[in-house]
Design an enzyme around this catalytic site. Structure first.
Site, PDB file in Angstrom:
ATOM      1  N   LYS A 138       6.061   9.995   3.298  1.00 27.03           N
ATOM      2  CA  LYS A 138       5.202   8.861   2.976  1.00 27.03           C
ATOM      3  C   LYS A 138       5.495   7.697   3.927  1.00 27.03           C
ATOM      4  O   LYS A 138       6.500   7.701   4.656  1.00 27.03           O
ATOM      5  CB  LYS A 138       5.436   8.417   1.529  1.00 27.03           C
ATOM      6  CG  LYS A 138       6.831   7.863   1.273  1.00 27.03           C
ATOM      7  CD  LYS A 138       7.014   7.402  -0.157  1.00 27.03           C
ATOM      8  CE  LYS A 138       8.410   6.824  -0.365  1.00 27.03           C
ATOM      9  NZ  LYS A 138       8.594   6.306  -1.732  1.00 27.03           N
ATOM     10  N   ARG A 172       8.317   2.525 -13.910  1.00 28.12           N
ATOM     11  CA  ARG A 172       7.399   2.254 -12.815  1.00 28.12           C
ATOM     12  C   ARG A 172       6.189   3.139 -13.034  1.00 28.12           C
ATOM     13  O   ARG A 172       5.449   2.952 -14.003  1.00 28.12           O
ATOM     14  CB  ARG A 172       8.115   2.506 -11.468  1.00 28.12           C
ATOM     15  CG  ARG A 172       7.442   1.911 -10.265  1.00 28.12           C
ATOM     16  CD  ARG A 172       8.272   2.129  -9.011  1.00 28.12           C
ATOM     17  NE  ARG A 172       8.444   3.545  -8.686  1.00 28.12           N
ATOM     18  CZ  ARG A 172       9.088   3.978  -7.601  1.00 28.12           C
ATOM     19  NH1 ARG A 172       9.651   3.107  -6.775  1.00 28.12           N
ATOM     20  NH2 ARG A 172       9.192   5.264  -7.357  1.00 28.12           N
ATOM     21  N   HIS A 229      11.623  10.386 -11.608  1.00 32.95           N
ATOM     22  CA  HIS A 229      12.349   9.751 -10.510  1.00 32.95           C
ATOM     23  C   HIS A 229      13.487   8.909 -11.062  1.00 32.95           C
ATOM     24  O   HIS A 229      13.321   8.165 -12.033  1.00 32.95           O
ATOM     25  CB  HIS A 229      11.385   8.865  -9.712  1.00 32.95           C
ATOM     26  CG  HIS A 229      11.905   8.455  -8.368  1.00 32.95           C
ATOM     27  ND1 HIS A 229      12.106   9.352  -7.350  1.00 32.95           N
ATOM     28  CD2 HIS A 229      12.252   7.243  -7.873  1.00 32.95           C
ATOM     29  CE1 HIS A 229      12.544   8.716  -6.278  1.00 32.95           C
ATOM     30  NE2 HIS A 229      12.655   7.434  -6.576  1.00 32.95           N
ATOM     31  N   ARG A 289      13.627  16.277  -3.704  1.00 35.64           N
ATOM     32  CA  ARG A 289      12.803  15.460  -2.809  1.00 35.64           C
ATOM     33  C   ARG A 289      13.736  14.645  -1.920  1.00 35.64           C
ATOM     34  O   ARG A 289      14.471  13.786  -2.408  1.00 35.64           O
ATOM     35  CB  ARG A 289      11.886  14.534  -3.611  1.00 35.64           C
ATOM     36  CG  ARG A 289      10.989  15.269  -4.616  1.00 35.64           C
ATOM     37  CD  ARG A 289      10.038  14.294  -5.324  1.00 35.64           C
ATOM     38  NE  ARG A 289      10.723  13.194  -5.967  1.00 35.64           N
ATOM     39  CZ  ARG A 289      11.214  13.234  -7.210  1.00 35.64           C
ATOM     40  NH1 ARG A 289      11.087  14.328  -7.955  1.00 35.64           N
ATOM     41  NH2 ARG A 289      11.820  12.180  -7.722  1.00 35.64           N
ATOM     42  N   TYR A 306      13.664 -21.121  18.855  1.00 36.73           N
ATOM     43  CA  TYR A 306      13.091 -22.161  18.011  1.00 36.73           C
ATOM     44  C   TYR A 306      14.147 -22.861  17.146  1.00 36.73           C
ATOM     45  O   TYR A 306      14.982 -22.212  16.518  1.00 36.73           O
ATOM     46  CB  TYR A 306      12.027 -21.572  17.093  1.00 36.73           C
ATOM     47  CG  TYR A 306      10.759 -21.171  17.798  1.00 36.73           C
ATOM     48  CD1 TYR A 306      10.008 -22.087  18.521  1.00 36.73           C
ATOM     49  CD2 TYR A 306      10.298 -19.860  17.739  1.00 36.73           C
ATOM     50  CE1 TYR A 306       8.833 -21.729  19.158  1.00 36.73           C
ATOM     51  CE2 TYR A 306       9.121 -19.476  18.369  1.00 36.73           C
ATOM     52  CZ  TYR A 306       8.399 -20.415  19.081  1.00 36.73           C
ATOM     53  OH  TYR A 306       7.240 -20.055  19.717  1.00 36.73           O
ATOM     54  N   CYS A 322      11.696 -14.316  17.195  1.00 38.53           N
ATOM     55  CA  CYS A 322      10.345 -14.847  17.330  1.00 38.53           C
ATOM     56  C   CYS A 322       9.311 -13.757  17.047  1.00 38.53           C
ATOM     57  O   CYS A 322       9.657 -12.603  16.772  1.00 38.53           O
ATOM     58  CB  CYS A 322      10.154 -15.413  18.733  1.00 38.53           C
ATOM     59  SG  CYS A 322      11.436 -16.583  19.228  1.00 38.53           S
ATOM     60  N   ASP A 325       7.240 -12.212  19.088  1.00 42.09           N
ATOM     61  CA  ASP A 325       7.139 -11.161  20.097  1.00 42.09           C
ATOM     62  C   ASP A 325       8.460 -10.818  20.766  1.00 42.09           C
ATOM     63  O   ASP A 325       8.500  -9.898  21.579  1.00 42.09           O
ATOM     64  CB  ASP A 325       6.173 -11.595  21.212  1.00 42.09           C
ATOM     65  CG  ASP A 325       4.902 -12.187  20.660  1.00 42.09           C
ATOM     66  OD1 ASP A 325       4.195 -11.461  19.953  1.00 42.09           O
ATOM     67  OD2 ASP A 325       4.635 -13.374  20.914  1.00 42.09           O
TER      68      ASP A 325
END
Length: 373
Positions: free
Chosen positions: A37, A132, A164, A220, A264, A311, A313
């Site tokens: 997944k 869940r 689970h 699993r 920054y 940052c 990028d």
């Protein structure tokens, strides 16, 4: 001129296959379902799925129907289970593609049956304490009743029942025994009602590694198959190796004096004359900004600090006096064999788990695969 990617995730499929082999040895009496997944936890759905089948995977597990259909479009023909669907999901397409689906409530089972032109294969999920997804308490009674009626009418085939763990990465947590007990009782209830599914499965990666009583018919294996421990402190003795290496090529190298602020906000200030290297990986690629000023990277055989804020990028590394030139490789994380940080190291720097470190990667990162067959 080099055509090497400036930002690259190298995925070692031979290592992935070896991890599956080691995990199979840890649960020798059970079938194995590698979980692919979330784009194979950021490693790439189709190549990883093919490698899993080459390693003898009995099943593949995905969360959504879209992921299951993507496997079919990529050529996978083996058993696939998906388990997460909102109301209105296209269960008909999944049945036609011979994908097994999960019913987590009587209402969802009705949706699976609605309009289906084929007899769908369904696995029932009971919520044994994670609270869940899955049928919990009286919901399980209703799901069992609905499944018995539908199977008796020839409208579906119930092939499995599963749940689970919530705390399997904490082997001594009392919830583990309780969930096994509830699961056993739920299976017995289903069998007493007339359905004897071929597959019972409860074990995730952590339980596969440390809880043999939960292996049952199938395990699993998710994060462990990618060579990352479900928890950094989990003691299991199974030889696993990280599959992914994330690296970039230095785009700028500059010598700067002491006392200069970096990136920054100038949250990092050089304490000596040093060399700064700019690496083209940032939070647009999924690199965790919360690791700013705490994470380290590997370069020239050493680990060096990330200097200041990560940052969008890029990030800056303080390499001191190491001999680094433009174009040299800077490794954010990998197996650790060459002294570089691991995904777990980055997780600890960012205050998260290694699952997130690898799964969130994207943007302009190029995936390169080793060991393709």
């Amino acid at each position: 001129m080099s055509r090497e990617p400036q930002a690259e995730a190298v995925i070692d499929l031979d290592t992935y296959r070896s991890n599956l082999e080691a995990l199979r040895a840890a649960a020798p009496g059970a079938l194995q379902m590698p979980v692919v997944k979330a784009d194979a936890y950021g490693h790439g759905l189709a190549p990883v799925a093919r490698a899993a089948r080459e390693a003898g995977a009995d099943w593949l597990g995905v969360a959504t129907g879209a992921e299951a259909l993507a496997l079919r479009e990529a050529g996978d023909t083996g058993p696939v289970l998906c388990w997460l669907a909102a109301p209105g999901a296209d269960f008909t397409s999944l049945a036609e593609a011979d994908v097994e689906v999960t019913a987590s409530s009587a209402e969802q089972l009705a949706e699976i049956l609605s309009g289906s032109t084929r007899r769908p294969k369904v696995q029932l999920k009971v919520d044994t304490g994670l609270l869940r997804n899955g049928a919990f308490g009286p919901q399980w009674d209703l799901l069992v009743e609905a499944a018995v009626q539908a199977q008796s009418a020839g409208r579906l085939e119930v092939t499995g029942v599963w749940s689970h763990f919530a705390c399997a990465d904490e082997p001594d947590h009392p919830a583990n025994d309780e969930q096994e007990r509830v699961f056993t009782e739920s299976v017995e209830q289903l069998e007493a009602a007339g359905i004897a599914p071929r597959l019972r499965h409860l074990a995730n990666s952590a339980a596969t590694l440390v809880r043999p009583s939960s292996h049952l018919d199938l395990v699993r294996v998710g994060i462990a198959s990618y060579g990352i421990s479900p928890d950094a402190g989990l003691q299991h003795g199974v030889a696993l190796q990280p599959v992914m290496t994330l690296r970039g090529r230095a785009v700028s190298v500059k010598r700067v004096p002491a006392g200069r602020g970096v990136s920054y906000g100038h949250t990092y200030v050089t304490d000596r004359e040093t060399t700064l290297v700019d690496v083209p990986l940032g939070y647009a690629e999924g690199v965790l900004r919360t690791a700013s000023g705490r994470a380290r990277v590997g370069v020239a055989g050493a680990q060096v600090p990330v200097a200041g804020r990560i940052c969008m990028d890029q990030l800056v590394a303080d390499v001191g006096d190491l001999p680094v030139a433009r174009g040299d490789v800077v490794t954010l994380f990998g197996p650790g064999d060459d002294g570089e940080p691991t995904a777990q190291d980055w997780a600890e720097a960012a205050g998260t788990i290694a699952y997130e470190v690898v799964t969130r990667l994207g943007g302009r990162i190029v995936r390169t695969y080793r060991g393709e067959r």
